[in-house]
Design an enzyme around this catalytic site. Structure first.
Site, PDB file in Angstrom:
ATOM      1  N   ASP A 157       0.825  -1.200   0.000  1.00 38.60           N
ATOM      2  CA  ASP A 157       0.000   0.000   0.000  1.00 38.60           C
ATOM      3  C   ASP A 157       0.863   1.255   0.000  1.00 38.60           C
ATOM      4  OD1 ASP A 157      -2.251  -1.588   0.062  1.00 38.60           O
ATOM      5  OD2 ASP A 157      -2.395  -1.558   2.252  1.00 38.60           O
ATOM      6  N   GLY A 159       2.566   4.484   1.132  1.00 39.70           N
ATOM      7  CA  GLY A 159       3.001   4.941   2.437  1.00 39.70           C
ATOM      8  C   GLY A 159       3.560   3.865   3.338  1.00 39.70           C
ATOM      9  N   GLY A 161       6.347   2.301   2.977  1.00 36.21           N
ATOM     10  CA  GLY A 161       7.802   2.426   3.118  1.00 36.21           C
ATOM     11  C   GLY A 161       8.604   1.733   2.031  1.00 36.21           C
ATOM     12  N   LYS A 162       8.018   1.566   0.853  1.00 36.11           N
ATOM     13  CA  LYS A 162       8.725   0.881  -0.251  1.00 36.11           C
ATOM     14  C   LYS A 162       9.951   1.685  -0.691  1.00 36.11           C
ATOM     15  CE  LYS A 162       5.033   0.808  -2.838  1.00 36.11           C
ATOM     16  NZ  LYS A 162       4.036   1.351  -1.868  1.00 36.11           N
ATOM     17  N   SER A 163       9.759   2.980  -0.925  1.00 35.86           N
ATOM     18  CA  SER A 163      10.867   3.803  -1.415  1.00 35.86           C
ATOM     19  C   SER A 163      11.961   3.940  -0.368  1.00 35.86           C
ATOM     20  CB  SER A 163      10.347   5.188  -1.818  1.00 35.86           C
ATOM     21  OG  SER A 163       9.451   5.095  -2.910  1.00 35.86           O
ATOM     22  N   GLU A 205      11.183   9.203  -5.052  1.00 42.10           N
ATOM     23  CA  GLU A 205      10.463  10.165  -4.227  1.00 42.10           C
ATOM     24  C   GLU A 205      10.529   9.706  -2.774  1.00 42.10           C
ATOM     25  OE1 GLU A 205       5.959  11.734  -3.204  1.00 42.10           O
ATOM     26  OE2 GLU A 205       6.284  10.362  -4.893  1.00 42.10           O
ATOM     27  N   ARG A 246       5.195 -18.084   9.836  1.00 37.97           N
ATOM     28  CA  ARG A 246       6.369 -18.053  10.709  1.00 37.97           C
ATOM     29  C   ARG A 246       7.375 -19.151  10.382  1.00 37.97           C
ATOM     30  NH1 ARG A 246       4.624 -16.897  16.849  1.00 37.97           N
ATOM     31  NH2 ARG A 246       6.894 -16.795  16.935  1.00 37.97           N
TER      32      ARG A 246
END
Length: 326
Positions: A157, A159, A161-163, A205, A246
């Site tokens: 999704d 935001g 934190g991919k970049s 970005e 897990r």
């Protein structure tokens, strides 16, 4: 209308190709078929299934056979080989071009290209080039990086934190291919390639900073134009109620361009070092492809332990039974 490749672009991108004749009408020629054709039967006069829209390649076999024909026959077959829809005639090995071919090509406005490369190599090179250029492309929201030489598509999704994760990977010495939007295409039956749209090439970005140029900040070793997508990593916001894998028994895939690519899901939580986790995920995936599966090792160890405990219980039961006289 499908994708087309300008003949001028193919010549520019492949320096071994030289224009022998037809410079004046190169701009009007485009290629819409990736297959390259060697007109063999056509030299005998058989044109029932002649694919005139393909690049026509003539090597030593075709040129030597044509040389054995009389001039009138050469004129007839070359005039039928050179059609208005024919993108070009390509001569390999720097072979001499028959006079009748130059005349027929000039009349039909069919350019003649020449190369010193061997025929089979030239056919493979041009076919592969056209296949890539004519491949249907689609866009995926995500970040594409190359980690330990393996193409990894980071999705999730907006935001999540991919970049930021990709930036940390670049600082670890890995390479960026595309940020935010990835153009993908099918290279062959088993391979999906990813590249950056031209407007976003080498750019990232980062929220709070804005647009950064990875090439200027980190150098040419930090970027790459394209790479094969070998693994998809889905970054999801941490959900305490979610049942995350897990042990590694779940094997998921994501279909891209009709090809199933292995996918793993990694939950994102404050305090987790995502770049390190991505690196370990890639190393673990590579180990699995080489036959070293930690999940299978754990399963084997567990099975062995259960078998040992079962055997021990049987021995203890047998001893009790013996003592009790049963």
């Amino acid at each position: 209308m499908g994708n087309v490749v300008k003949l001028t672009d193919m010549i520019k991108d492949n320096p071994t190709l030289r224009v022998y004749q037809g410079q004046g009408y190169l701009d009007e020629k485009t290629i819409s078929v990736s297959d390259v054709y060697r007109p063999g039967l056509e030299l005998t006069g058989y044109f029932d299934f002649y694919p005139e829209k393909r690049v026509q390649l003539m090597g030593r076999t075709e040129i030597s056979y044509a040389a054995a024909l009389d001039s009138d026959m050469r004129q007839r077959v070359f005039s039928r080989i050179c059609q208005p829809d024919t993108p070009c005639i390509l001569i390999s090995r720097g072979l001499p071009v028959p006079k009748e071919l130059t005349e027929a090509a000039a009349e039909a406005h069919t350019p003649i290209l020449i190369s010193n490369d061997a025929t089979t190599y030239l056919m493979s090179m041009v076919t592969q080039y056209l296949a890539v250029k004519l491949a249907v492309r689609t866009s995926i929201h995500g970040v594409l990086v190359e980690v330990f030489g393996m193409g990894v598509l980071l999705t999730g999704d907006s935001g999540v934190g991919k970049s930021e994760t990709a930036l940390a990977l670049v600082q670890h010495g890995h390479r960026l291919i595309a940020d935010d939007r990835v153009d993908v295409y099918q290279k062959d039956h088993d391979t999906v390639m990813g590249e950056a749209p031209r407007i976003l090439k080498h750019l990232m970005e980062i929220r709070g900073i804005g647009i950064i140029d990875v090439l200027s900040l980190f150098g040419s070793g930090a970027i790459k134009d394209e790479t094969e997508i070998s693994l998809v990593i889905y970054l999801s916001n941490w959900d305490p109620k979610a049942n995350y894998d897990r042990l590694g028994f779940q094997e998921n895939t994501r279909v891209i361009c009709g090809i199933a690519i292995p996918q793993v899901t990694i939950p994102v939580k404050v305090g987790r070092n995502m770049e390190n986790i991505v690196e370990v995920a890639v190393m673990n995936f590579r180990a699995k492809t080489m036959g070293f599966d930690a999940t299978q090792t754990f399963d084997n160890n567990l099975t062995s332990l259960i078998a040992e405990n079962t055997a021990e219980e049987k021995r203890e039961k047998a001893e009790k039974d013996k003592k009790s006289g049963k």
